[in-house]
Design a protein around this motif. Structure first.
Motif, PDB file in Angstrom:
ATOM      1  N   GLY A  76      41.650   0.745  53.326  1.00 56.66           N
ATOM      2  CA  GLY A  76      41.117  -0.356  53.246  1.00 56.66           C
ATOM      3  C   GLY A  76      41.689  -1.353  54.084  1.00 56.66           C
ATOM      4  O   GLY A  76      41.487  -2.607  53.883  1.00 56.66           O
ATOM      5  N   ASP A  77      42.503  -0.945  55.024  1.00 56.10           N
ATOM      6  CA  ASP A  77      43.328  -1.921  56.062  1.00 56.10           C
ATOM      7  C   ASP A  77      44.256  -2.614  55.358  1.00 56.10           C
ATOM      8  O   ASP A  77      44.520  -3.845  55.868  1.00 56.10           O
ATOM      9  N   ARG A  78      44.700  -2.241  54.211  1.00 53.07           N
ATOM     10  CA  ARG A  78      45.857  -3.065  53.427  1.00 53.07           C
ATOM     11  C   ARG A  78      47.125  -2.264  53.656  1.00 53.07           C
ATOM     12  O   ARG A  78      47.223  -0.955  53.806  1.00 53.07           O
ATOM     13  N   MET A  79      48.294  -2.902  53.559  1.00 46.63           N
ATOM     14  CA  MET A  79      49.572  -2.221  53.636  1.00 46.63           C
ATOM     15  C   MET A  79      49.479  -1.138  52.733  1.00 46.63           C
ATOM     16  O   MET A  79      49.413  -1.242  51.436  1.00 46.63           O
ATOM     17  N   ARG A  80      50.354  -0.082  53.155  1.00 49.93           N
ATOM     18  CA  ARG A  80      50.322   1.269  52.245  1.00 49.93           C
ATOM     19  C   ARG A  80      51.286   0.855  51.052  1.00 49.93           C
ATOM     20  O   ARG A  80      51.981   0.291  51.157  1.00 49.93           O
ATOM     21  N   ILE A  81      50.901   1.510  49.922  1.00 42.03           N
ATOM     22  CA  ILE A  81      51.734   1.611  48.884  1.00 42.03           C
ATOM     23  C   ILE A  81      52.497   2.697  48.716  1.00 42.03           C
ATOM     24  O   ILE A  81      51.993   3.901  48.977  1.00 42.03           O
ATOM     25  N   TYR A  82      53.699   2.761  48.363  1.00 45.23           N
ATOM     26  CA  TYR A  82      54.616   4.055  48.398  1.00 45.23           C
ATOM     27  C   TYR A  82      55.302   4.241  46.850  1.00 45.23           C
ATOM     28  O   TYR A  82      55.633   3.144  46.434  1.00 45.23           O
ATOM     29  N   ASP A  83      55.329   5.317  46.606  1.00 42.35           N
ATOM     30  CA  ASP A  83      56.411   5.600  45.264  1.00 42.35           C
ATOM     31  C   ASP A  83      57.663   5.527  45.621  1.00 42.35           C
ATOM     32  O   ASP A  83      57.942   6.034  46.740  1.00 42.35           O
ATOM     33  N   CYS A  84      58.336   4.664  44.955  1.00 38.79           N
ATOM     34  CA  CYS A  84      59.482   4.428  45.471  1.00 38.79           C
ATOM     35  C   CYS A  84      60.817   5.219  44.838  1.00 38.79           C
ATOM     36  O   CYS A  84      60.893   4.879  43.351  1.00 38.79           O
ATOM     37  N   VAL A  85      61.668   6.111  45.186  1.00 37.29           N
ATOM     38  CA  VAL A  85      62.830   6.638  44.405  1.00 37.29           C
ATOM     39  C   VAL A  85      64.128   6.030  45.034  1.00 37.29           C
ATOM     40  O   VAL A  85      64.528   6.178  46.244  1.00 37.29           O
ATOM     41  N   ASN A  86      64.848   5.055  44.233  1.00 39.48           N
ATOM     42  CA  ASN A  86      66.206   4.476  44.494  1.00 39.48           C
ATOM     43  C   ASN A  86      66.654   3.706  43.262  1.00 39.48           C
ATOM     44  O   ASN A  86      66.052   3.368  42.431  1.00 39.48           O
ATOM     45  N   ASP A  87      68.001   4.162  43.217  1.00 39.53           N
ATOM     46  CA  ASP A  87      68.665   3.695  41.807  1.00 39.53           C
ATOM     47  C   ASP A  87      68.521   2.113  41.531  1.00 39.53           C
ATOM     48  O   ASP A  87      68.072   1.820  40.445  1.00 39.53           O
ATOM     49  N   THR A  88      68.702   1.409  42.562  1.00 34.87           N
ATOM     50  CA  THR A  88      68.518  -0.153  42.259  1.00 34.87           C
ATOM     51  C   THR A  88      67.019  -0.513  42.019  1.00 34.87           C
ATOM     52  O   THR A  88      66.892  -1.080  41.143  1.00 34.87           O
ATOM     53  N   VAL A  89      66.198   0.055  42.994  1.00 33.21           N
ATOM     54  CA  VAL A  89      64.689  -0.181  42.747  1.00 33.21           C
ATOM     55  C   VAL A  89      64.282   0.267  41.227  1.00 33.21           C
ATOM     56  O   VAL A  89      63.736  -0.576  40.395  1.00 33.21           O
ATOM     57  N   ASN A  90      64.429   1.442  41.116  1.00 30.68           N
ATOM     58  CA  ASN A  90      64.104   1.993  39.684  1.00 30.68           C
ATOM     59  C   ASN A  90      64.893   1.343  38.496  1.00 30.68           C
ATOM     60  O   ASN A  90      64.136   1.261  37.382  1.00 30.68           O
ATOM     61  N   ALA A  91      66.183   0.878  38.700  1.00 31.25           N
ATOM     62  CA  ALA A  91      66.810   0.360  37.631  1.00 31.25           C
ATOM     63  C   ALA A  91      66.202  -1.186  37.232  1.00 31.25           C
ATOM     64  O   ALA A  91      66.118  -1.623  36.181  1.00 31.25           O
ATOM     65  N   MET A  92      65.493  -1.721  38.115  1.00 26.93           N
ATOM     66  CA  MET A  92      64.552  -3.129  37.753  1.00 26.93           C
ATOM     67  C   MET A  92      63.284  -2.726  37.308  1.00 26.93           C
ATOM     68  O   MET A  92      62.518  -3.620  37.316  1.00 26.93           O
ATOM     69  N   GLY A  93      63.031  -1.584  37.086  1.00 26.59           N
ATOM     70  CA  GLY A  93      61.671  -1.280  36.475  1.00 26.59           C
ATOM     71  C   GLY A  93      60.562  -0.873  37.364  1.00 26.59           C
ATOM     72  O   GLY A  93      59.587  -1.201  37.153  1.00 26.59           O
ATOM     73  N   VAL A  94      60.915  -0.665  38.929  1.00 28.97           N
ATOM     74  CA  VAL A  94      59.916  -0.827  39.807  1.00 28.97           C
ATOM     75  C   VAL A  94      59.667   0.692  40.072  1.00 28.97           C
ATOM     76  O   VAL A  94      60.519   1.507  40.481  1.00 28.97           O
ATOM     77  N   ARG A  95      58.281   1.208  40.341  1.00 28.48           N
ATOM     78  CA  ARG A  95      58.074   2.482  40.697  1.00 28.48           C
ATOM     79  C   ARG A  95      57.247   2.392  42.079  1.00 28.48           C
ATOM     80  O   ARG A  95      57.426   3.308  42.981  1.00 28.48           O
ATOM     81  N   GLN A  96      56.532   1.413  42.566  1.00 28.01           N
ATOM     82  CA  GLN A  96      55.831   1.268  43.615  1.00 28.01           C
ATOM     83  C   GLN A  96      55.867   0.139  44.440  1.00 28.01           C
ATOM     84  O   GLN A  96      56.199  -1.050  43.704  1.00 28.01           O
ATOM     85  N   VAL A  97      56.220   0.344  45.883  1.00 31.73           N
ATOM     86  CA  VAL A  97      56.541  -0.634  46.694  1.00 31.73           C
ATOM     87  C   VAL A  97      55.377  -0.866  47.831  1.00 31.73           C
ATOM     88  O   VAL A  97      54.982   0.009  48.174  1.00 31.73           O
TER      89      VAL A  97
END
Length: 190
Positions: A76-97
Protein backbone atom coordinates in the motif's frame (compact mmCIF):
# COMPACT_ATOMS: atom_id res chain seq x y z
CA UNK A 1 20.75 -8.09 28.56
CA UNK A 2 21.24 -9.17 24.99
CA UNK A 3 22.66 -6.57 22.64
CA UNK A 4 20.80 -7.25 19.40
CA UNK A 5 17.76 -5.96 17.58
CA UNK A 6 15.87 -8.16 15.16
CA UNK A 7 13.25 -6.89 12.69
CA UNK A 8 11.26 -9.87 11.41
CA UNK A 9 14.12 -12.31 10.64
CA UNK A 10 16.75 -9.60 10.03
CA UNK A 11 19.38 -8.98 12.74
CA UNK A 12 20.97 -5.52 12.58
CA UNK A 13 24.67 -5.53 11.66
CA UNK A 14 27.53 -3.91 13.55
CA UNK A 15 28.17 -3.49 17.25
CA UNK A 16 27.66 -1.07 20.12
CA UNK A 17 23.86 -1.22 19.84
CA UNK A 18 22.02 1.21 22.13
CA UNK A 19 18.22 1.40 22.28
CA UNK A 20 16.45 4.19 24.17
CA UNK A 21 12.67 4.12 24.57
CA UNK A 22 10.33 7.04 25.16
CA UNK A 23 6.65 7.24 26.04
CA UNK A 24 4.95 10.60 25.46
CA UNK A 25 1.89 11.45 27.52
CA UNK A 26 0.12 14.55 26.19
CA UNK A 27 -1.45 16.86 28.78
CA UNK A 28 -2.95 20.31 28.36
CA UNK A 29 -2.88 22.89 31.13
CA UNK A 30 -6.31 24.20 32.12
CA UNK A 31 -5.18 26.99 34.43
CA UNK A 32 -5.34 29.82 31.89
CA UNK A 33 -4.18 32.93 33.77
CA UNK A 34 -4.54 31.36 37.23
CA UNK A 35 -2.05 29.40 39.30
CA UNK A 36 -4.12 26.19 39.11
CA UNK A 37 -2.32 22.95 38.37
CA UNK A 38 -5.30 21.34 36.61
CA UNK A 39 -4.60 19.51 33.37
CA UNK A 40 -6.56 17.43 30.91
CA UNK A 41 -5.11 14.25 29.43
CA UNK A 42 -4.82 14.36 25.63
CA UNK A 43 -3.80 10.72 25.27
CA UNK A 44 -0.77 8.48 25.24
CA UNK A 45 1.23 8.67 22.03
CA UNK A 46 2.93 5.65 20.44
CA UNK A 47 6.23 4.69 22.04
CA UNK A 48 9.38 5.67 20.13
CA UNK A 49 12.82 4.09 20.22
CA UNK A 50 16.07 5.81 19.29
CA UNK A 51 18.51 3.20 18.04
CA UNK A 52 22.23 3.78 17.57
CA UNK A 53 25.00 1.43 16.54
CA UNK A 54 28.29 1.33 14.69
CA UNK A 55 28.79 -0.55 11.42
CA UNK A 56 32.41 -1.17 10.31
CA UNK A 57 33.38 -0.18 6.76
CA UNK A 58 34.11 -3.87 6.14
CA UNK A 59 30.36 -4.59 6.45
CA UNK A 60 29.24 -2.63 3.37
CA UNK A 61 26.66 -5.29 2.47
CA UNK A 62 25.23 -5.08 5.99
CA UNK A 63 25.03 -1.28 5.74
CA UNK A 64 23.20 -1.52 2.40
CA UNK A 65 20.76 -4.09 3.82
CA UNK A 66 20.08 -1.89 6.88
CA UNK A 67 19.37 1.13 4.64
CA UNK A 68 17.05 -0.95 2.42
CA UNK A 69 15.23 -2.24 5.52
CA UNK A 70 14.65 1.34 6.70
CA UNK A 71 13.29 2.37 3.28
CA UNK A 72 11.06 -0.70 2.76
CA UNK A 73 7.37 -0.12 2.04
CA UNK A 74 4.44 -2.50 1.91
CA UNK A 75 2.09 -3.05 -1.02
CA UNK A 76 0.00 0.00 0.00
CA UNK A 77 3.09 2.27 -0.30
CA UNK A 78 3.20 2.71 3.49
CA UNK A 79 6.29 2.19 5.61
CA UNK A 80 6.72 -1.51 6.32
CA UNK A 81 5.76 -2.89 9.72
CA UNK A 82 8.26 -5.18 11.43
CA UNK A 83 7.94 -7.66 14.28
CA UNK A 84 10.65 -6.49 16.66
CA UNK A 85 12.76 -8.54 19.06
CA UNK A 86 14.85 -6.49 21.49
CA UNK A 87 14.94 -6.53 25.29
CA UNK A 88 14.25 -2.80 25.70
CA UNK A 89 11.52 -2.64 23.04
CA UNK A 90 9.78 -5.76 24.31
CA UNK A 91 10.11 -4.68 27.98
CA UNK A 92 8.04 -1.61 27.09
CA UNK A 93 5.28 -3.86 25.74
CA UNK A 94 5.96 -3.27 22.03
CA UNK A 95 5.90 -6.04 19.44
CA UNK A 96 5.65 -4.21 16.11
CA UNK A 97 7.50 -1.12 14.87
CA UNK A 98 8.00 1.09 11.81
CA UNK A 99 10.91 3.30 10.83
CA UNK A 100 10.03 6.96 11.29
CA UNK A 101 11.50 10.44 11.27
CA UNK A 102 15.25 10.28 10.64
CA UNK A 103 17.77 7.63 9.54
CA UNK A 104 21.29 9.08 9.89
CA UNK A 105 24.68 7.69 8.87
CA UNK A 106 27.90 9.50 9.81
CA UNK A 107 31.55 8.60 9.52
CA UNK A 108 32.82 7.61 12.95
CA UNK A 109 35.71 9.57 14.38
CA UNK A 110 38.98 7.66 14.81
CA UNK A 111 37.72 4.29 13.51
CA UNK A 112 36.82 2.94 10.09
CA UNK A 113 33.07 2.66 10.72
CA UNK A 114 29.73 4.41 10.32
CA UNK A 115 27.76 5.73 13.27
CA UNK A 116 24.14 4.89 12.45
CA UNK A 117 21.10 6.21 14.27
CA UNK A 118 17.39 6.00 13.55
CA UNK A 119 13.97 6.07 15.19
CA UNK A 120 11.45 3.25 15.39
CA UNK A 121 7.83 3.99 16.30
CA UNK A 122 5.42 1.54 17.86
CA UNK A 123 2.78 0.26 15.45
CA UNK A 124 -0.75 -0.07 16.86
CA UNK A 125 -0.15 0.90 20.45
CA UNK A 126 -2.43 -0.44 23.16
CA UNK A 127 -4.16 2.96 23.62
CA UNK A 128 -4.72 3.11 19.85
CA UNK A 129 -6.32 -0.35 19.83
CA UNK A 130 -8.59 0.64 22.75
CA UNK A 131 -9.67 3.82 20.91
CA UNK A 132 -10.42 1.80 17.76
CA UNK A 133 -12.54 -0.67 19.73
CA UNK A 134 -14.45 2.14 21.47
CA UNK A 135 -15.14 4.03 18.24
CA UNK A 136 -16.01 0.96 16.15
CA UNK A 137 -19.65 1.02 15.04
CA UNK A 138 -21.86 -1.52 16.74
CA UNK A 139 -22.67 -4.45 14.48
CA UNK A 140 -26.37 -5.10 13.96
CA UNK A 141 -27.27 -8.66 13.13
CA UNK A 142 -30.51 -9.52 11.42
CA UNK A 143 -32.17 -12.85 11.72
CA UNK A 144 -35.10 -14.51 10.06
CA UNK A 145 -37.71 -16.78 11.59
CA UNK A 146 -36.99 -19.17 8.77
CA UNK A 147 -40.37 -18.80 7.08
CA UNK A 148 -40.25 -18.64 3.30
CA UNK A 149 -41.53 -15.48 1.68
CA UNK A 150 -44.37 -16.17 -0.74
CA UNK A 151 -43.83 -14.44 -4.09
CA UNK A 152 -47.48 -13.45 -4.22
CA UNK A 153 -47.13 -11.83 -0.79
CA UNK A 154 -44.15 -9.77 -2.03
CA UNK A 155 -46.16 -8.67 -5.10
CA UNK A 156 -49.09 -7.69 -2.87
CA UNK A 157 -46.73 -5.60 -0.72
CA UNK A 158 -45.41 -3.80 -3.81
CA UNK A 159 -48.98 -3.16 -5.02
CA UNK A 160 -49.98 -1.87 -1.58
CA UNK A 161 -47.03 0.54 -1.62
CA UNK A 162 -47.97 1.75 -5.08
CA UNK A 163 -51.60 2.26 -4.03
CA UNK A 164 -50.55 4.21 -0.95
CA UNK A 165 -48.94 6.87 -3.14
CA UNK A 166 -51.29 9.46 -4.70
CA UNK A 167 -52.16 8.67 -8.32
CA UNK A 168 -51.95 11.12 -11.18
CA UNK A 169 -55.03 11.75 -13.35
CA UNK A 170 -53.66 9.41 -16.05
CA UNK A 171 -52.94 6.67 -13.49
CA UNK A 172 -56.48 6.99 -12.09
CA UNK A 173 -57.93 6.63 -15.61
CA UNK A 174 -55.75 3.59 -16.36
CA UNK A 175 -56.69 2.03 -13.02
CA UNK A 176 -60.40 2.44 -13.81
CA UNK A 177 -59.94 0.86 -17.27
CA UNK A 178 -57.88 -1.96 -15.73
CA UNK A 179 -60.54 -2.61 -13.11
CA UNK A 180 -63.29 -2.64 -15.75
CA UNK A 181 -61.35 -5.01 -17.97
CA UNK A 182 -60.30 -7.16 -15.00
CA UNK A 183 -63.83 -7.62 -13.70
CA UNK A 184 -65.01 -8.58 -17.20
CA UNK A 185 -62.25 -11.18 -17.46
CA UNK A 186 -63.15 -12.64 -14.06
CA UNK A 187 -66.84 -12.95 -15.10
CA UNK A 188 -65.86 -14.81 -18.29
CA UNK A 189 -63.55 -17.14 -16.37
CA UNK A 190 -66.35 -18.15 -13.96
Amino acid sequence: MSKFLMLDDYVLPGHGLMVQGALEIKNEELSGETSSTSTVNKGVKPKQFTVSLQVPYTEVAGMKKLTATAEAKDTGDRMRIYDCVNDTVNAMGVRQVQFTDRFAVNEAEGVRAWDVSFTLREFQSRPEMVEQRESAPKTVTQSSSGAAVDLATAEEQQTAQAVAEPLTLLEKLLKAVDSALGSGTEERAS
